[in-house]
Design a protein around this motif. Structure first.
Motif, mmCIF file in Angstrom:
data_model
loop_
_atom_site.group_PDB
_atom_site.id
_atom_site.type_symbol
_atom_site.label_atom_id
_atom_site.label_comp_id
_atom_site.label_asym_id
_atom_site.label_seq_id
_atom_site.Cartn_x
_atom_site.Cartn_y
_atom_site.Cartn_z
ATOM 1 N N LYS A 170 50.066 46.580 56.497
ATOM 2 C CA LYS A 170 49.583 46.506 57.875
ATOM 3 C C LYS A 170 50.524 45.622 58.675
ATOM 4 N N PHE A 171 50.808 46.046 59.881
ATOM 5 C CA PHE A 171 51.655 45.266 60.776
ATOM 6 C C PHE A 171 51.013 45.234 62.162
ATOM 7 N N GLN A 172 51.489 44.319 62.986
ATOM 8 C CA GLN A 172 51.069 44.280 64.388
ATOM 9 C C GLN A 172 52.304 44.435 65.264
ATOM 10 N N GLY A 173 52.257 45.420 66.158
ATOM 11 C CA GLY A 173 53.386 45.648 67.041
ATOM 12 C C GLY A 173 53.477 44.585 68.112
ATOM 13 N N ASN A 174 54.698 44.401 68.629
ATOM 14 C CA ASN A 174 54.897 43.455 69.728
ATOM 15 C C ASN A 174 55.572 44.102 70.933
ATOM 16 N N GLY A 175 55.741 45.430 70.883
ATOM 17 C CA GLY A 175 56.336 46.143 72.002
ATOM 18 C C GLY A 175 57.850 46.215 71.980
ATOM 19 N N THR A 176 58.496 45.400 71.119
ATOM 20 C CA THR A 176 59.967 45.414 71.060
ATOM 21 C C THR A 176 60.489 45.698 69.655
ATOM 22 N N GLN A 177 59.743 45.283 68.623
ATOM 23 C CA GLN A 177 60.208 45.469 67.244
ATOM 24 C C GLN A 177 60.018 46.913 66.818
ATOM 25 N N ASP A 178 61.097 47.522 66.279
ATOM 26 C CA ASP A 178 60.983 48.909 65.842
ATOM 27 C C ASP A 178 61.143 49.078 64.335
ATOM 28 N N THR A 179 61.538 48.022 63.611
ATOM 29 C CA THR A 179 61.755 48.112 62.171
ATOM 30 C C THR A 179 60.866 47.104 61.451
ATOM 31 N N PHE A 180 60.193 47.558 60.382
ATOM 32 C CA PHE A 180 59.277 46.705 59.627
ATOM 33 C C PHE A 180 59.595 46.840 58.142
ATOM 34 N N SER A 181 59.614 45.697 57.454
ATOM 35 C CA SER A 181 59.900 45.680 56.015
ATOM 36 C C SER A 181 58.624 45.951 55.230
ATOM 37 N N LEU A 182 58.701 46.894 54.298
ATOM 38 C CA LEU A 182 57.548 47.250 53.483
ATOM 39 C C LEU A 182 57.496 46.384 52.232
ATOM 40 N N SER A 183 56.300 46.200 51.714
ATOM 41 C CA SER A 183 56.128 45.418 50.478
ATOM 42 C C SER A 183 56.307 46.281 49.238
ATOM 43 N N PHE A 184 56.572 47.561 49.421
ATOM 44 C CA PHE A 184 56.746 48.493 48.313
ATOM 45 C C PHE A 184 57.947 49.387 48.612
ATOM 46 N N THR A 185 58.460 50.026 47.557
ATOM 47 C CA THR A 185 59.514 51.024 47.716
ATOM 48 C C THR A 185 58.867 52.390 47.711
ATOM 49 N N GLN A 218 61.376 52.532 60.232
ATOM 50 C CA GLN A 218 61.969 52.330 61.552
ATOM 51 C C GLN A 218 61.417 53.378 62.509
ATOM 52 N N PHE A 219 60.789 52.901 63.588
ATOM 53 C CA PHE A 219 60.205 53.791 64.582
ATOM 54 C C PHE A 219 61.245 54.145 65.640
ATOM 55 N N ASP A 220 61.165 55.384 66.139
ATOM 56 C CA ASP A 220 62.059 55.774 67.222
ATOM 57 C C ASP A 220 61.774 54.962 68.480
ATOM 58 N N THR A 221 60.493 54.678 68.683
ATOM 59 C CA THR A 221 60.069 53.858 69.836
ATOM 60 C C THR A 221 59.222 52.695 69.315
ATOM 61 N N PRO A 222 59.511 51.458 69.716
ATOM 62 C CA PRO A 222 58.725 50.323 69.215
ATOM 63 C C PRO A 222 57.238 50.519 69.493
ATOM 64 N N PRO A 223 56.374 50.277 68.501
ATOM 65 C CA PRO A 223 54.928 50.372 68.732
ATOM 66 C C PRO A 223 54.481 49.393 69.821
ATOM 67 N N PRO A 224 53.407 49.742 70.541
ATOM 68 C CA PRO A 224 52.949 48.897 71.665
ATOM 69 C C PRO A 224 52.576 47.483 71.206
ATOM 70 N N ASN A 225 52.583 46.567 72.147
ATOM 71 C CA ASN A 225 52.204 45.191 71.874
ATOM 72 C C ASN A 225 50.752 45.118 71.408
ATOM 73 N N LEU A 226 50.512 44.339 70.343
ATOM 74 C CA LEU A 226 49.195 44.097 69.745
ATOM 75 C C LEU A 226 48.605 45.338 69.069
ATOM 76 N N SER A 227 49.402 46.398 68.911
ATOM 77 C CA SER A 227 48.894 47.588 68.218
ATOM 78 C C SER A 227 48.824 47.322 66.714
ATOM 79 N N GLU A 228 47.863 47.968 66.052
ATOM 80 C CA GLU A 228 47.720 47.847 64.594
ATOM 81 C C GLU A 228 48.442 49.015 63.930
ATOM 82 N N ILE A 229 49.399 48.690 63.073
ATOM 83 C CA ILE A 229 50.203 49.709 62.396
ATOM 84 C C ILE A 229 49.794 49.726 60.927
#
Length: 266
Positions: A170-185, A218-229
């Motif tokens: 689970k991640f929380q978007g901030n409107g600018t970050q488009d890449t998130f590191s996963l805890s698994f492969t 990596q998202f093509d468009t950064p998820p919205p601010n405070l969104s739950e991913i």
């Protein structure tokens, strides 16, 4: 036929192993049992009474049968057996000794090269010559070679639904970050290998990619601010062959005294 080594499959308690190659020093005759080197004098001796053989009288581990014993010549490439000096008399024996040392070294490396993994003719890939490759380690990187046991284990886990549970993050978007590191492969490098939702809405796999070592999204468009991913790892599909012909069974005579044939898949 090998000129510089001889392999045996030992019987229980076997001690004598003949060899035919010539050598210059006793220390150049090496003995290995299942790859473990045995020590001259301590574990084996050389017997030249009738034919050349080694006597493995005290192996590190007693032979119980089935061990691979290799008697091999290694002519010590790091040592010069003859040293010529200016003004010295060149004797036949010393010249022969120097020549034979170089010849034996060339024979040994030539046979090792012939027995090694070679590249294919007119190509750039390795050619195993239809031989099995043994003693392969457990893979860790994506491009590692693997063992049959490892593949069988993964296939069994997939088909039976056991093994490592799918990962999720689970991640929380901030409107600018488009890449998130996963805890698994992930199970693959295609975006369909994971299910992604943002604020409960499932995302189109074309809108993100798996990057890094299959451990980043990596998202093509950064998820919205405070969104739950939410990122959930998918399993693999298991192919199941469904028969197309059936024996539906039958009922003979009246339903009370009937005999029944329950049929089968054919």
């Amino acid at each position: 036929m090998a000129n510089t080594f001889k392999d045996y499959t030992a019987t229980a308690g076997q001690t004598d192993f003949a060899f035919t190659f010539d050598y210059l020093e006793d220390e150049h005759v090496k003995v290995f049992v299942d790859g473990v080197e045995q020590a001259l004098t301590t574990n084996f001796t050389i017997d030249l009474t009738s034919t050349k053989k080694i006597v493995l009288s005290n192996p590190i581990t007693p032979l119980t049968g089935g061990e691979i014993v290799r008697v091999r010549r290694i002519s010590d490439p790091g040592t010069d057996l003859v040293d010529f000096v200016n003004g010295s008399v060149l004797t036949e024996s010393e010249l022969d000794r120097a020549y034979l040392h170089n010849r034996y070294l060339a024979e040994e490396i030539s046979e090792l090269n012939d027995a090694s993994l070679q590249k294919e003719q007119a190509g750039d890939n390795w050619d195993a010559d239809n031989k099995r490759i043994t003693n392969v380690g457990t893979p860790t990187a994506l491009a590692d070679a693997t063992t049959k046991a490892y593949v069988d284990g993964v296939a069994s886990a997939i088909s039976t639904g056991v093994g490592v549970s799918p990962g999720f993050d689970k991640f929380q978007g901030n409107g600018t970050q488009d890449t998130f590191s996963l805890s698994f492969t992930t199970n693959g490098v295609t975006s369909a290998a994971i299910l992604v939702s943002i604020d409960g809405a499932v995302q189109d796999p074309n809108d993100y990619t798996i990057s890094g070592g299959a451990d980043e999204i990596q998202f093509d468009t950064p998820p919205p601010n405070l969104s739950e991913i939410l990122v959930i790892e998918r399993g693999y599909k298991v192919k199941t062959d469904i028969p197309t012909e059936y024996d539906w069974g039958s009922v003979s005579t009246d339903p009370v005294s009937a005999s029944y044939s329950y049929g089968q898949i054919v």
